[in-house]
Design a protein around this motif. Structure first.
Motif, PDB file in Angstrom:
ATOM      1  N   LEU A 114       7.943 -10.096 -13.982  1.00 21.28           N
ATOM      2  CA  LEU A 114       6.766  -9.374 -13.482  1.00 21.28           C
ATOM      3  C   LEU A 114       6.980  -8.691 -12.145  1.00 21.28           C
ATOM      4  O   LEU A 114       6.200  -7.797 -11.778  1.00 21.28           O
ATOM      5  N   LEU A 115       7.988  -9.092 -11.385  1.00 18.39           N
ATOM      6  CA  LEU A 115       8.181  -8.581 -10.034  1.00 18.39           C
ATOM      7  C   LEU A 115       9.655  -8.264  -9.776  1.00 18.39           C
ATOM      8  O   LEU A 115      10.540  -8.776 -10.460  1.00 18.39           O
ATOM      9  N   VAL A 116       9.896  -7.479  -8.752  1.00 19.09           N
ATOM     10  CA  VAL A 116      11.249  -7.308  -8.249  1.00 19.09           C
ATOM     11  C   VAL A 116      11.639  -8.598  -7.530  1.00 19.09           C
ATOM     12  O   VAL A 116      10.849  -9.144  -6.756  1.00 19.09           O
ATOM     13  N   TYR A 169       7.631  -2.423  -0.670  1.00 16.25           N
ATOM     14  CA  TYR A 169       7.270  -3.068  -1.938  1.00 16.25           C
ATOM     15  C   TYR A 169       6.653  -4.431  -1.681  1.00 16.25           C
ATOM     16  O   TYR A 169       5.610  -4.783  -2.268  1.00 16.25           O
ATOM     17  N   TYR A 170       7.274  -5.215  -0.817  1.00  9.55           N
ATOM     18  CA  TYR A 170       6.752  -6.550  -0.537  1.00  9.55           C
ATOM     19  C   TYR A 170       5.377  -6.464   0.123  1.00  9.55           C
ATOM     20  O   TYR A 170       4.490  -7.261  -0.169  1.00  9.55           O
ATOM     21  N   ARG A 171       5.165  -5.463   0.998  1.00 11.76           N
ATOM     22  CA  ARG A 171       3.853  -5.290   1.623  1.00 11.76           C
ATOM     23  C   ARG A 171       2.797  -4.977   0.557  1.00 11.76           C
ATOM     24  O   ARG A 171       1.681  -5.504   0.601  1.00 11.76           O
ATOM     25  N   ALA A 172       3.150  -4.120  -0.398  1.00 12.02           N
ATOM     26  CA  ALA A 172       2.211  -3.794  -1.475  1.00 12.02           C
ATOM     27  C   ALA A 172       1.902  -5.021  -2.323  1.00 12.02           C
ATOM     28  O   ALA A 172       0.761  -5.228  -2.752  1.00 12.02           O
ATOM     29  N   LEU A 173       2.920  -5.839  -2.561  1.00 12.83           N
ATOM     30  CA  LEU A 173       2.716  -7.066  -3.322  1.00 12.83           C
ATOM     31  C   LEU A 173       1.791  -8.022  -2.575  1.00 12.83           C
ATOM     32  O   LEU A 173       0.868  -8.600  -3.171  1.00 12.83           O
ATOM     33  N   ALA A 184      -0.453  -7.273  -0.367  1.00 10.28           N
ATOM     34  CA  ALA A 184      -1.802  -6.707  -0.369  1.00 10.28           C
ATOM     35  C   ALA A 184      -2.484  -6.946  -1.712  1.00 10.28           C
ATOM     36  O   ALA A 184      -3.678  -7.275  -1.771  1.00 10.28           O
ATOM     37  N   ALA A 185      -1.730  -6.811  -2.807  1.00  8.59           N
ATOM     38  CA  ALA A 185      -2.292  -7.039  -4.137  1.00  8.59           C
ATOM     39  C   ALA A 185      -2.729  -8.477  -4.322  1.00  8.59           C
ATOM     40  O   ALA A 185      -3.668  -8.774  -5.077  1.00  8.59           O
ATOM     41  N   CYS A 186      -2.046  -9.395  -3.621  1.00  7.85           N
ATOM     42  CA  CYS A 186      -2.376 -10.824  -3.717  1.00  7.85           C
ATOM     43  C   CYS A 186      -3.366 -11.258  -2.636  1.00  7.85           C
ATOM     44  O   CYS A 186      -3.583 -12.461  -2.444  1.00  7.85           O
ATOM     45  N   ALA A 187      -3.950 -10.279  -1.932  1.00 11.91           N
ATOM     46  CA  ALA A 187      -4.981 -10.537  -0.916  1.00 11.91           C
ATOM     47  C   ALA A 187      -4.492 -11.435   0.212  1.00 11.91           C
ATOM     48  O   ALA A 187      -5.227 -12.284   0.714  1.00 11.91           O
ATOM     49  N   ILE A 188      -3.249 -11.256   0.637  1.00 21.68           N
ATOM     50  CA  ILE A 188      -2.707 -11.992   1.775  1.00 21.68           C
ATOM     51  C   ILE A 188      -3.260 -11.393   3.068  1.00 21.68           C
ATOM     52  O   ILE A 188      -3.388 -10.173   3.199  1.00 21.68           O
ATOM     53  N   ASP A 189      -3.601 -12.250   4.012  1.00 21.90           N
ATOM     54  CA  ASP A 189      -4.124 -11.812   5.299  1.00 21.90           C
ATOM     55  C   ASP A 189      -3.165 -10.801   5.938  1.00 21.90           C
ATOM     56  O   ASP A 189      -1.987 -11.107   6.135  1.00 21.90           O
ATOM     57  N   VAL A 212       6.817   4.303  -3.260  1.00 16.51           N
ATOM     58  CA  VAL A 212       7.307   2.952  -2.977  1.00 16.51           C
ATOM     59  C   VAL A 212       8.242   2.488  -4.087  1.00 16.51           C
ATOM     60  O   VAL A 212       9.326   1.929  -3.829  1.00 16.51           O
ATOM     61  N   MET A 213       7.848   2.706  -5.343  1.00 16.48           N
ATOM     62  CA  MET A 213       8.673   2.245  -6.463  1.00 16.48           C
ATOM     63  C   MET A 213       9.953   3.052  -6.590  1.00 16.48           C
ATOM     64  O   MET A 213      10.984   2.528  -7.025  1.00 16.48           O
TER      65      MET A 213
END
Length: 279
Positions: free
Chosen positions: A114-116, A125-129, A131-136, A179-180
């Protein structure tokens, strides 16, 4: 045979012993142990080490506060069912244990449907991930810096890495096409390393062992393999040898089902170009 819990605990105790500038014999004096007994414990070969013994060793090495609490949680972990940790605080304990295994491994197979894989992620990419997981957002920069710091492990000449990734996942524009595009180009660049393989599982392979989720198999020069399975707020190192073997066989099957390195590179290049046209 040593268990994963014992090996993780032993690595932490060895780290604190070395930090204190003490020999195995000096640490053993705390409990009347021989240097060999301490060495066996640090290698995860002493399965009957008790929490009170660990507490005494930590005191003798001057380990206190949060570090002591972390090691004591490891010393009282659930060994028979695998080592589960289900809170944010404990997950950080397990993350550092995983990184210790990662640093020792001579062969790593990382299956990510599901992920890189984390060792190959770009900062964007990690920042987008995250953000998608609602990390502070206040925690993001720290996490990104730690992730980038781990990636230097790819420079080790004595270790080999195989990353199995999904073509379908790579075609999804997490963070946007730009990004991708950069992320896919990063995969192509890392695949040029002589010790790194990035293998694409094509969309034509609909049924495969990776459908049950991501996992990592870590193999060592002179120790049994370790499997790491990470969830949203918990993670597991399976302890049962037959379960570990099941994961190892699943990894072998996925490597065989994926495209070889040459064909994977062509698919990665095509996907990168598609994202670049769409951005």
């Amino acid at each position: 045979m040593s268990g994963v819990s014992e090996r993780g605990l032993g690595m932490e105790l060895r780290k604190f012993r070395e930090r204190a500038g003490m020999t195995c014999a000096q640490v053993g004096e705390v409990l009347g142990w021989s240097a060999n007994t301490v060495s066996r414990m640090e290698r995860g070969l002493r399965r009957d080490t008790r929490p009170d013994e660990v507490s005494a060793l930590l005191a003798g090495m001057g380990v206190t506060g949060n570090e002591r609490a972390m090691v004591m949680r490891m010393a009282t972990g659930h060994r028979e069912q695998g080592w589960w940790e289900g809170t944010d605080t404990n997950l950080s304990d397990q993350a550092r244990t995983y990184m210790a295994f990662e640093a020792k491994a001579t062969n790593i197979v990382d299956v990510e449907p599901l992920l890189v894989p984390g060792l190959l992620q770009t900062p964007d990419y990690y920042r987008a991930l995250l953000a998608a997981c609602a990390i502070d957002p206040l925690d993001m920069n720290h996490r990104i810096a730690r992730r980038l710091g781990r990636q230097v492990i790819l420079d080790r000449p004595y270790a080999s890495f195989a990353f199995v990734v999904s073509e379908l996942m790579l075609r999804q524009p997490l963070g946007g096409h730009e990004v991708m595009a950069r992320q896919t180009r990063r995969l192509l660049k890392e695949a040029l390393r002589p010790n790194v393989s990035v293998l694409v599982l094509p969309t034509s392979v609909a049924a495969h062992p990776g459908l049950l989720g991501a996992f990592v198999v870590l193999e060592f020069a002179d120790e049994p393999p370790v499997v790491f399975v990470e969830g949203r707020q918990s993670a597991m190192f399976p302890e049962n040898p037959s379960e570990i073997e099941t994961y190892r066989m699943a990894a072998e099957s996925l490597v065989a089902l994926a495209l070889d390195q040459e064909r994977s590179a062509r698919v990665l290049d095509d996907i990168a170009e598609e994202h670049e046209r769409a951005r």
